[in-house]
Design an enzyme around this catalytic site. Structure first.
Site, short mmCIF file in Angstrom:
data_model
loop_
_atom_site.label_atom_id
_atom_site.label_comp_id
_atom_site.label_asym_id
_atom_site.label_seq_id
_atom_site.Cartn_x
_atom_site.Cartn_y
_atom_site.Cartn_z
N SER A 152 47.17 30.74 61.85
CA SER A 152 47.31 31.39 63.14
C SER A 152 48.20 30.55 64.07
CB SER A 152 45.92 31.65 63.74
OG SER A 152 45.99 32.51 64.85
N ASP A 252 45.13 42.47 60.39
CA ASP A 252 45.41 41.51 61.45
C ASP A 252 46.60 42.00 62.26
OD1 ASP A 252 45.83 39.26 63.01
OD2 ASP A 252 46.45 37.98 61.33
N HIS A 282 41.85 38.72 60.46
CA HIS A 282 42.38 37.47 60.98
C HIS A 282 41.30 36.38 60.89
CE1 HIS A 282 45.02 35.03 63.54
NE2 HIS A 282 43.90 34.56 64.08
#
Length: 321
Positions: A152, A252, A282
């Site tokens: 991320s 995501d 995610h």
């Protein structure tokens, strides 16, 4: 996706928060949860490297139960540049070490809003440079075996560090693994160029509102969000980057921009592999080890780490897999 599946997956969504106000609560909650899970893992080694002005940058080193490889995974955690740290990521890093058979060195970079951009990025850059250029730092003896890894916001930092190393004329790493990375600045459903932002920006693990809150805290000046070290996809020169594995999650909102970055790297002449984990949310890298999404991702990572460098760029990017 049928309605039942959406309902079930919605149960795994994080509670809606005003991240600009609630980030201290989120940090405390993450640490408490990690402390409970971390009791099952071996104690990592605490190290530190000098940051700007001699300030120490903590690095936590995780050794696998069975070391199968010489690579060291230099890991930058996720959390929107605002939450997460090496304490809250201890279970995920211990899992990473065991499932890859590699030593994992996790960097505790500075977080926004106390330390906005580029403070955290500079910490990651400084640690990377020292490990590449200094012998036997943080338990790392062979600089040729360092692989950058980030999830991320951490994937964003890994990509930015690689760009920064090349632009500043320094030695870079040979490989990087970007897990559902942030590569673009615009996550407004009305203006984003990516369909996944509109398709998966509500009701799941990460929302468009949260991402925009994170950007407000990390890069308060909206004009700076187009900087290539904030939004690597906007870099005008992506040549000379490490061999790259990009892993995205189907459900995501960051899925499309991660895969777009993989394509852009490939078009710039870099060796790239991309894999989309179907049905994944995610943040799946922090799930328990029995998770299907996590096991699938590590199978792909294992293959990537085990291949000869010349073979990494062979698979095409027309369809993730």
């Amino acid at each position: 996706m049928n309605r039942l599946r959406r309902t079930v997956l919605g149960l795994f969504a994080a509670p809606r928060l005003n991240m600009r106000e609630d980030y201290p609560k989120v940090r405390r909650m993450q640490r408490r949860v990690a402390a409970l899970r971390g009791r099952r893992h071996r104690a990592p080694e605490e190290q530190s490297l000098p940051g700007d002005g001699g300030r120490p940058i903590p690095v936590r080193v995780f050794r696998p139960r069975e070391q199968r490889r010489d690579e060291v995974l230099l890991f930058f955690h996720g959390g929107g540049w605002v939450t997460g740290d090496i304490a809250s990521y201890t279970p995920a890093c211990a899992t990473m070490a065991d499932l890859t058979g590699c030593v994992v060195a996790a960097v505790d970079y500075r977080l926004a809003p106390e330390h906005p951009y580029p403070a955290g990025l500079e910490d990651c850059y400084r640690v990377t440079r020292q490990l590449l250029e200094g012998p036997r730092r943080a338990g790392i003896e062979d600089a040729d075996r360092i692989v950058l890894v980030g999830d991320s916001a951490g994937g964003n930092l890994a990509a930015a560090v690689s760009l920064m190393l090349r632009e500043r004329g320094h030695r870079g790493v040979d490989r990087q693994i970007l897990l559902y990375p942030v590569t673009h600045w615009d996550h407004d459903p009305a203006t984003s160029p990516f369909a996944s932002v509109r398709r998966h920006g509500e009701g799941y693990r990460l929302t468009t509102t949260e991402v925009q809150d994170y950007f407000d805290l990390y890069v308060p000046d909206p004009d700076r969000r187009r900087d290539r070290f904030v939004a690597p996809l906007l870099a005008t020169d992506l040549s000379g980057q490490p061999e790259t594995l990009v892993i995205t999650a189907e459900l995501d909102l960051l899925c499309d921009e991660g895969e777009a970055y993989a394509r852009a790297l490939r078009e710039a002449g870099n060796a790239v592999r991309v894999h989309r984990v179907e049905g994944a949310l995610h943040g799946f890298i922090a799930l328990p080890r029995f998770s299907r999404s996590l096991r699938e991702a590590y199978a792909v990572i294992d293959t990537f780490l085990g291949e000869a460098p010349a073979a990494v760029g062979n698979p095409g990017l027309g369809a993730p897999g």
